[in-house]
Design a protein around this motif. Structure first.
Motif, PDB file in Angstrom:
ATOM      1  N   GLU A  13      10.743  10.788   2.773  1.00 51.73           N
ATOM      2  CA  GLU A  13      10.303  12.151   2.488  1.00 51.73           C
ATOM      3  C   GLU A  13       9.076  12.197   1.584  1.00 51.73           C
ATOM      4  OE1 GLU A  13      12.874  14.498  -0.160  1.00 51.73           O
ATOM      5  OE2 GLU A  13      12.993  15.912   1.504  1.00 51.73           O
ATOM      6  N   LYS A  14       9.003  11.297   0.626  1.00 49.73           N
ATOM      7  CA  LYS A  14       7.932  11.367  -0.369  1.00 49.73           C
ATOM      8  C   LYS A  14       7.077  10.103  -0.466  1.00 49.73           C
ATOM      9  CE  LYS A  14       9.322  15.336  -2.149  1.00 49.73           C
ATOM     10  NZ  LYS A  14       8.555  16.521  -2.350  1.00 49.73           N
ATOM     11  N   LEU A  15       7.722   8.951  -0.628  1.00 48.51           N
ATOM     12  CA  LEU A  15       6.982   7.739  -0.954  1.00 48.51           C
ATOM     13  C   LEU A  15       6.144   7.185   0.191  1.00 48.51           C
ATOM     14  CD1 LEU A  15       9.707   5.944  -3.095  1.00 48.51           C
ATOM     15  CD2 LEU A  15       7.790   7.358  -3.875  1.00 48.51           C
ATOM     16  N   LEU A  16       6.687   7.199   1.394  1.00 47.50           N
ATOM     17  CA  LEU A  16       5.968   6.610   2.522  1.00 47.50           C
ATOM     18  C   LEU A  16       4.858   7.500   3.077  1.00 47.50           C
ATOM     19  CD1 LEU A  16       8.918   4.823   4.329  1.00 47.50           C
ATOM     20  CD2 LEU A  16       7.040   3.749   3.084  1.00 47.50           C
ATOM     21  N   VAL A  17       4.683   8.663   2.527  1.00 48.53           N
ATOM     22  CA  VAL A  17       3.578   9.530   2.955  1.00 48.53           C
ATOM     23  C   VAL A  17       2.442   9.579   1.922  1.00 48.53           C
ATOM     24  CG1 VAL A  17       5.055  10.946   4.419  1.00 48.53           C
ATOM     25  CG2 VAL A  17       4.633  11.638   2.059  1.00 48.53           C
ATOM     26  N   LEU A  18       2.625   8.910   0.809  1.00 46.94           N
ATOM     27  CA  LEU A  18       1.606   8.945  -0.240  1.00 46.94           C
ATOM     28  C   LEU A  18       0.264   8.379   0.206  1.00 46.94           C
ATOM     29  CD1 LEU A  18       3.667   7.991  -3.407  1.00 46.94           C
ATOM     30  CD2 LEU A  18       2.690  10.215  -2.836  1.00 46.94           C
ATOM     31  N   THR A  19       0.282   7.342   1.012  1.00 51.12           N
ATOM     32  CA  THR A  19      -0.963   6.705   1.450  1.00 51.12           C
ATOM     33  C   THR A  19      -1.883   7.719   2.136  1.00 51.12           C
ATOM     34  OG1 THR A  19       0.182   4.616   1.711  1.00 51.12           O
ATOM     35  CG2 THR A  19      -1.913   4.811   2.833  1.00 51.12           C
ATOM     36  N   GLU A  20      -1.302   8.637   2.872  1.00 48.20           N
ATOM     37  CA  GLU A  20      -2.086   9.660   3.579  1.00 48.20           C
ATOM     38  C   GLU A  20      -2.874  10.556   2.627  1.00 48.20           C
ATOM     39  OE1 GLU A  20       0.730  11.869   5.875  1.00 48.20           O
ATOM     40  OE2 GLU A  20       1.576  10.054   6.764  1.00 48.20           O
ATOM     41  N   HIS A  21      -2.447  10.624   1.382  1.00 34.12           N
ATOM     42  CA  HIS A  21      -3.070  11.532   0.421  1.00 34.12           C
ATOM     43  C   HIS A  21      -4.054  10.838  -0.518  1.00 34.12           C
ATOM     44  CE1 HIS A  21      -0.332  14.606   1.790  1.00 34.12           C
ATOM     45  NE2 HIS A  21       0.661  13.745   1.643  1.00 34.12           N
ATOM     46  N   MET A  22      -4.293   9.559  -0.317  1.00 35.10           N
ATOM     47  CA  MET A  22      -5.228   8.822  -1.152  1.00 35.10           C
ATOM     48  C   MET A  22      -6.617   8.872  -0.511  1.00 35.10           C
ATOM     49  SD  MET A  22      -3.299   7.894  -3.543  1.00 35.10           S
ATOM     50  CE  MET A  22      -1.639   8.499  -3.555  1.00 35.10           C
ATOM     51  N   HIS A  23      -7.636   9.039  -1.339  1.00 34.35           N
ATOM     52  CA  HIS A  23      -8.971   9.254  -0.785  1.00 34.35           C
ATOM     53  C   HIS A  23      -9.985   8.181  -1.152  1.00 34.35           C
ATOM     54  CE1 HIS A  23      -7.645  13.099   0.704  1.00 34.35           C
ATOM     55  NE2 HIS A  23      -7.165  13.391  -0.497  1.00 34.35           N
ATOM     56  N   THR A  24      -9.912   7.616  -2.322  1.00 34.80           N
ATOM     57  CA  THR A  24     -10.900   6.602  -2.691  1.00 34.80           C
ATOM     58  C   THR A  24     -10.466   5.232  -2.181  1.00 34.80           C
ATOM     59  OG1 THR A  24      -9.880   6.171  -4.846  1.00 34.80           O
ATOM     60  CG2 THR A  24     -11.582   7.894  -4.749  1.00 34.80           C
ATOM     61  N   GLY A  25     -11.425   4.370  -1.940  1.00 31.04           N
ATOM     62  CA  GLY A  25     -11.170   3.064  -1.335  1.00 31.04           C
ATOM     63  C   GLY A  25     -10.137   2.222  -2.048  1.00 31.04           C
ATOM     64  N   ILE A  26     -10.323   1.992  -3.342  1.00 31.65           N
ATOM     65  CA  ILE A  26      -9.425   1.102  -4.081  1.00 31.65           C
ATOM     66  C   ILE A  26      -8.018   1.687  -4.139  1.00 31.65           C
ATOM     67  CG2 ILE A  26     -10.047   2.024  -6.358  1.00 31.65           C
ATOM     68  CD1 ILE A  26      -9.200  -1.654  -5.583  1.00 31.65           C
ATOM     69  N   VAL A  27      -7.919   2.975  -4.361  1.00 31.35           N
ATOM     70  CA  VAL A  27      -6.605   3.612  -4.455  1.00 31.35           C
ATOM     71  C   VAL A  27      -5.909   3.588  -3.098  1.00 31.35           C
ATOM     72  CG1 VAL A  27      -5.409   5.770  -4.965  1.00 31.35           C
ATOM     73  CG2 VAL A  27      -7.295   5.020  -6.413  1.00 31.35           C
ATOM     74  N   LYS A  28      -6.652   3.797  -2.035  1.00 29.15           N
ATOM     75  CA  LYS A  28      -6.075   3.764  -0.691  1.00 29.15           C
ATOM     76  C   LYS A  28      -5.557   2.360  -0.380  1.00 29.15           C
ATOM     77  CE  LYS A  28      -6.584   5.702   3.795  1.00 29.15           C
ATOM     78  NZ  LYS A  28      -5.609   6.762   3.713  1.00 29.15           N
ATOM     79  N   ARG A  29      -6.322   1.324  -0.735  1.00 28.13           N
ATOM     80  CA  ARG A  29      -5.874  -0.064  -0.515  1.00 28.13           C
ATOM     81  C   ARG A  29      -4.621  -0.364  -1.320  1.00 28.13           C
ATOM     82  NH1 ARG A  29     -11.388  -0.737  -0.480  1.00 28.13           N
ATOM     83  NH2 ARG A  29     -11.472  -1.475  -2.621  1.00 28.13           N
ATOM     84  N   MET A  30      -4.565   0.100  -2.555  1.00 24.55           N
ATOM     85  CA  MET A  30      -3.375  -0.102  -3.381  1.00 24.55           C
ATOM     86  C   MET A  30      -2.172   0.596  -2.753  1.00 24.55           C
ATOM     87  SD  MET A  30      -5.061   0.428  -7.145  1.00 24.55           S
ATOM     88  CE  MET A  30      -3.506   0.409  -8.008  1.00 24.55           C
ATOM     89  N   ALA A  31      -2.372   1.810  -2.289  1.00 28.33           N
ATOM     90  CA  ALA A  31      -1.290   2.574  -1.666  1.00 28.33           C
ATOM     91  C   ALA A  31      -0.811   1.900  -0.386  1.00 28.33           C
ATOM     92  CB  ALA A  31      -1.752   3.994  -1.381  1.00 28.33           C
ATOM     93  N   GLU A  32      -1.743   1.358   0.404  1.00 29.27           N
ATOM     94  CA  GLU A  32      -1.363   0.660   1.633  1.00 29.27           C
ATOM     95  C   GLU A  32      -0.520  -0.576   1.326  1.00 29.27           C
ATOM     96  OE1 GLU A  32      -5.234   0.098   3.304  1.00 29.27           O
ATOM     97  OE2 GLU A  32      -5.222   2.062   4.291  1.00 29.27           O
ATOM     98  N   GLU A  33      -0.900  -1.299   0.281  1.00 27.25           N
ATOM     99  CA  GLU A  33      -0.134  -2.490  -0.123  1.00 27.25           C
ATOM    100  C   GLU A  33       1.278  -2.098  -0.552  1.00 27.25           C
ATOM    101  OE1 GLU A  33      -0.243  -5.638  -3.783  1.00 27.25           O
ATOM    102  OE2 GLU A  33      -2.165  -5.085  -2.887  1.00 27.25           O
TER     103      GLU A  33
END
Length: 53
Positions: A13-33
């Protein structure tokens, strides 16, 4: 929230959708990991839950 929810449901419901809301490169890579780590955790959890260890 009026209905009961489980901790596992919170992952979906919450945690696995966070990556979709990240916008900057480094933060998006961290979220994907972290997203991959959560998926591996859930896979192991369900194996143990189902006795498939």
């Amino acid at each position: 929230m009026t209905e009961k929810s489980t901790s596992i449901h919170h992952f979906y419901e919450k945690l696995l959708v966070l990556t979709e809301h990240m916008h900057t490169g480094i933060v998006k890579r961290m979220a994907e990991e972290r997203h991959r780590w959560l998926e591996m955790y859930l896979e192991q959890f369900f194996k143990e839950w189902n006795g498939d260890q």
